[in-house]
Design a protein around this motif. Structure first.
Motif, PDB file in Angstrom:
ATOM      1  N   ARG A 216       0.946  -1.163  -0.028  1.00  0.00           N
ATOM      2  CA  ARG A 216       0.174  -0.122  -0.215  1.00  0.00           C
ATOM      3  C   ARG A 216       0.738   1.297   0.014  1.00  0.00           C
ATOM      4  O   ARG A 216       0.349   2.289  -0.815  1.00  0.00           O
ATOM      5  CB  ARG A 216      -0.832  -0.010   1.312  1.00  0.00           C
ATOM      6  CG  ARG A 216      -1.697   1.176   1.228  1.00  0.00           C
ATOM      7  CD  ARG A 216      -2.854   1.023   2.472  1.00  0.00           C
ATOM      8  NE  ARG A 216      -3.829   0.186   2.264  1.00  0.00           N
ATOM      9  CZ  ARG A 216      -4.822   0.196   1.713  1.00  0.00           C
ATOM     10  NH1 ARG A 216      -5.298   1.420   1.136  1.00  0.00           N
ATOM     11  NH2 ARG A 216      -5.797  -0.869   1.633  1.00  0.00           N
TER      12      ARG A 216
ATOM     13  N   ALA B 192       1.209   3.966  -3.239  1.00  0.00           N
ATOM     14  CA  ALA B 192       0.840   5.388  -2.843  1.00  0.00           C
ATOM     15  C   ALA B 192       1.949   6.554  -3.467  1.00  0.00           C
ATOM     16  O   ALA B 192       1.657   7.621  -3.668  1.00  0.00           O
ATOM     17  CB  ALA B 192       0.576   5.671  -1.768  1.00  0.00           C
TER      18      ALA B 192
ATOM     19  N   ASP C  31      -0.699  -3.637 -12.546  1.00  0.00           N
ATOM     20  CA  ASP C  31      -2.125  -3.114 -12.329  1.00  0.00           C
ATOM     21  C   ASP C  31      -2.925  -4.336 -11.776  1.00  0.00           C
ATOM     22  O   ASP C  31      -3.705  -4.224 -10.886  1.00  0.00           O
ATOM     23  CB  ASP C  31      -2.697  -2.757 -13.677  1.00  0.00           C
ATOM     24  CG  ASP C  31      -2.331  -1.335 -14.187  1.00  0.00           C
ATOM     25  OD1 ASP C  31      -1.598  -0.693 -13.440  1.00  0.00           O
ATOM     26  OD2 ASP C  31      -2.287  -1.070 -15.322  1.00  0.00           O
TER      27      ASP C  31
ATOM     28  N   VAL D  64      -2.029  -4.792  -8.089  1.00  0.00           N
ATOM     29  CA  VAL D  64      -2.674  -3.640  -7.293  1.00  0.00           C
ATOM     30  C   VAL D  64      -4.205  -4.071  -7.166  1.00  0.00           C
ATOM     31  O   VAL D  64      -4.609  -4.113  -5.823  1.00  0.00           O
ATOM     32  CB  VAL D  64      -2.302  -2.220  -8.197  1.00  0.00           C
ATOM     33  CG1 VAL D  64      -3.362  -1.205  -7.506  1.00  0.00           C
ATOM     34  CG2 VAL D  64      -1.040  -1.905  -8.326  1.00  0.00           C
ATOM     35  N   ALA D  65      -5.016  -4.477  -8.168  1.00  0.00           N
ATOM     36  CA  ALA D  65      -6.296  -4.902  -8.025  1.00  0.00           C
ATOM     37  C   ALA D  65      -6.495  -5.939  -7.081  1.00  0.00           C
ATOM     38  O   ALA D  65      -7.475  -5.953  -6.393  1.00  0.00           O
ATOM     39  CB  ALA D  65      -6.827  -5.318  -9.567  1.00  0.00           C
TER      40      ALA D  65
ATOM     41  N   GLY E  57      -6.678  -5.102  -3.748  1.00  0.00           N
ATOM     42  CA  GLY E  57      -7.764  -4.299  -3.257  1.00  0.00           C
ATOM     43  C   GLY E  57      -7.280  -2.853  -3.227  1.00  0.00           C
ATOM     44  O   GLY E  57      -8.016  -1.913  -2.629  1.00  0.00           O
ATOM     45  N   LEU E  58      -6.491  -2.378  -3.934  1.00  0.00           N
ATOM     46  CA  LEU E  58      -5.915  -0.939  -3.807  1.00  0.00           C
ATOM     47  C   LEU E  58      -6.415  -0.140  -5.089  1.00  0.00           C
ATOM     48  O   LEU E  58      -6.522  -0.540  -6.011  1.00  0.00           O
ATOM     49  CB  LEU E  58      -4.294  -1.022  -3.754  1.00  0.00           C
ATOM     50  CG  LEU E  58      -3.483  -1.997  -2.312  1.00  0.00           C
ATOM     51  CD1 LEU E  58      -2.150  -1.830  -2.679  1.00  0.00           C
ATOM     52  CD2 LEU E  58      -4.124  -1.231  -1.292  1.00  0.00           C
ATOM     53  N   PRO E  59      -6.200   1.272  -4.855  1.00  0.00           N
ATOM     54  CA  PRO E  59      -6.487   2.070  -5.903  1.00  0.00           C
ATOM     55  C   PRO E  59      -5.355   2.095  -6.950  1.00  0.00           C
ATOM     56  O   PRO E  59      -4.506   1.779  -6.500  1.00  0.00           O
ATOM     57  CB  PRO E  59      -6.589   3.551  -5.350  1.00  0.00           C
ATOM     58  CG  PRO E  59      -5.924   3.344  -3.892  1.00  0.00           C
ATOM     59  CD  PRO E  59      -5.941   2.007  -3.681  1.00  0.00           C
ATOM     60  N   PRO E  60      -5.768   2.544  -8.171  1.00  0.00           N
ATOM     61  CA  PRO E  60      -4.744   2.519  -9.254  1.00  0.00           C
ATOM     62  C   PRO E  60      -3.385   3.323  -8.844  1.00  0.00           C
ATOM     63  O   PRO E  60      -3.657   4.336  -8.000  1.00  0.00           O
ATOM     64  CB  PRO E  60      -5.388   3.323 -10.552  1.00  0.00           C
ATOM     65  CG  PRO E  60      -6.974   2.626 -10.307  1.00  0.00           C
ATOM     66  CD  PRO E  60      -7.004   3.064  -8.935  1.00  0.00           C
TER      67      PRO E  60
ATOM     68  N   ASN F 232      -0.232   5.950  -8.764  1.00  0.00           N
ATOM     69  CA  ASN F 232      -0.284   7.307  -9.314  1.00  0.00           C
ATOM     70  C   ASN F 232       0.843   7.557 -10.311  1.00  0.00           C
ATOM     71  O   ASN F 232       2.004   7.681 -10.231  1.00  0.00           O
ATOM     72  CB  ASN F 232       0.057   8.226  -8.064  1.00  0.00           C
ATOM     73  CG  ASN F 232       0.212   9.807  -8.371  1.00  0.00           C
ATOM     74  OD1 ASN F 232      -0.211  10.207  -9.456  1.00  0.00           O
ATOM     75  ND2 ASN F 232       0.848  10.507  -7.661  1.00  0.00           N
TER      76      ASN F 232
END
Length: 298
Positions: A185, A189, A206, A209-210, A213-216, A218
């Motif tokens: 995580r 970020a 990608d 990350v999916a 369960g993390l956001p895409p 940066n």
């Protein structure tokens, strides 16, 4: 139906312009226009919509394009096979190579091939794997050497050579490396420089990350140029990227390191891809054999 009319059609569909297509094929615009008109008369259907902005495929034309492209590839294969029969083992081989496999894998294999087949001619293109796969589908390459898709591919045959560890790469001394209890995580970020989404290595990141369960991530720079440019930016900034672990450990990876997290490392297969059902010359078969031999000793 004349084959030259089909080639005219393919060129206009690709260029969206009669003028550019005629220039590319080395014919006059009136000759090309008549060829397209003959083709439409043979089919009894309009293939293009004409406007001041150029030539746009109709719905029928777009469907016809898929079929004609396959016919053109098959005809190219027939011609190349006939030429190979005529000249024996000599001929021209078109190969695409991802940058990170050019020196250690392809160059030694190429040297062996040239020594064994002095009459051979090679046309080599170096790009990331998304561009190589596109060239392969269009029939512009016979083989490509790159990171392979994880799943079976409808258009391509894939021959694995060796597994390659991928990692999250960053500069040595990056502040995040001193963070206690570092997690995926935390690195997700951070700011990243990555190739486009169609590149296999980017897709693997990608997907990871999916899965977590993390956001895409940066992505502040998306750059699908040579990997060397990416390495230089990572070396001189706090940007993160995705790299081959063997590249990080090589001279090219000087000043770089990998994130020490199990989740930040994954395996991809490196190998050879070619169009399914396409003609492969004796030269192509011999290069495949040499690459397999080299991979066994790497």
């Amino acid at each position: 139906m004349r084959l030259e009319n089909l080639r005219y059609f393919l060129a206009v569909a690709d260029e969206s312009s009669v003028g550019r297509a005629a220039h590319r094929l080395g014919v006059t615009q009136p000759a090309l226009t008549k060829g397209i008109q003959r083709l439409e008369q043979d089919l009894g259907l309009p293939l293009f919509e004409r406007s001041a902005k150029g030539m746009t495929l109709t719905r029928v034309g777009a469907s016809f394009l898929e079929r004609v492209h396959l016919i053109a590839l098959a005809m190219d294969d027939v011609v190349r096979e006939a030429n190979d029969i005529r000249v024996g083992q000599a001929g021209k081989l078109r190969v695409g190579v991802a940058p990170q496999f050019a020196d250690e894998l392809f160059s030694p294999a190429c040297a062996d091939l040239i020594a064994q087949r002095p009459g051979a001619r090679l046309e080599v293109h170096t790009h990331l794997n998304d561009a190589l796969f596109d060239m392969l589908r269009r029939g512009d390459l016979d083989l490509c050497i790159a990171g392979l898709e994880d799943r079976a591919h409808a258009e391509m045959e894939q021959i694995p050579l060796f597994p390659d560890e991928m990692c999250v790469g960053l500069r040595a001394g990056h502040p995040i490396l001193s963070r206690p209890n570092l997690s995926f995580r935390d690195i997700a970020a951070e700011r990243w420089i990555l190739p486009g989404r169609s590149v296999v290595a980017r897709r693997r990141l990608d997907e990871r990350v999916a899965e977590l369960g993390l956001p895409p991530v940066n992505v502040v720079i998306e750059w699908s140029a040579s990997i060397g440019h990416r390495l230089n930016l990572v070396r001189n900034t706090d940007l993160l990227t995705v790299l081959s672990l063997r590249l990080v450990r090589s001279e090219a990876g000087r000043g770089l390191t990998s994130v020490p997290l199990e989740q930040a490392v994954w395996i991809r297969q490196v190998g050879i891809a070619h169009r399914k059902g396409a003609y492969l010359s004796p030269l192509a078969h011999r290069l495949i054999e040499i690459l397999l031999e080299h991979s066994l000793h790497s």
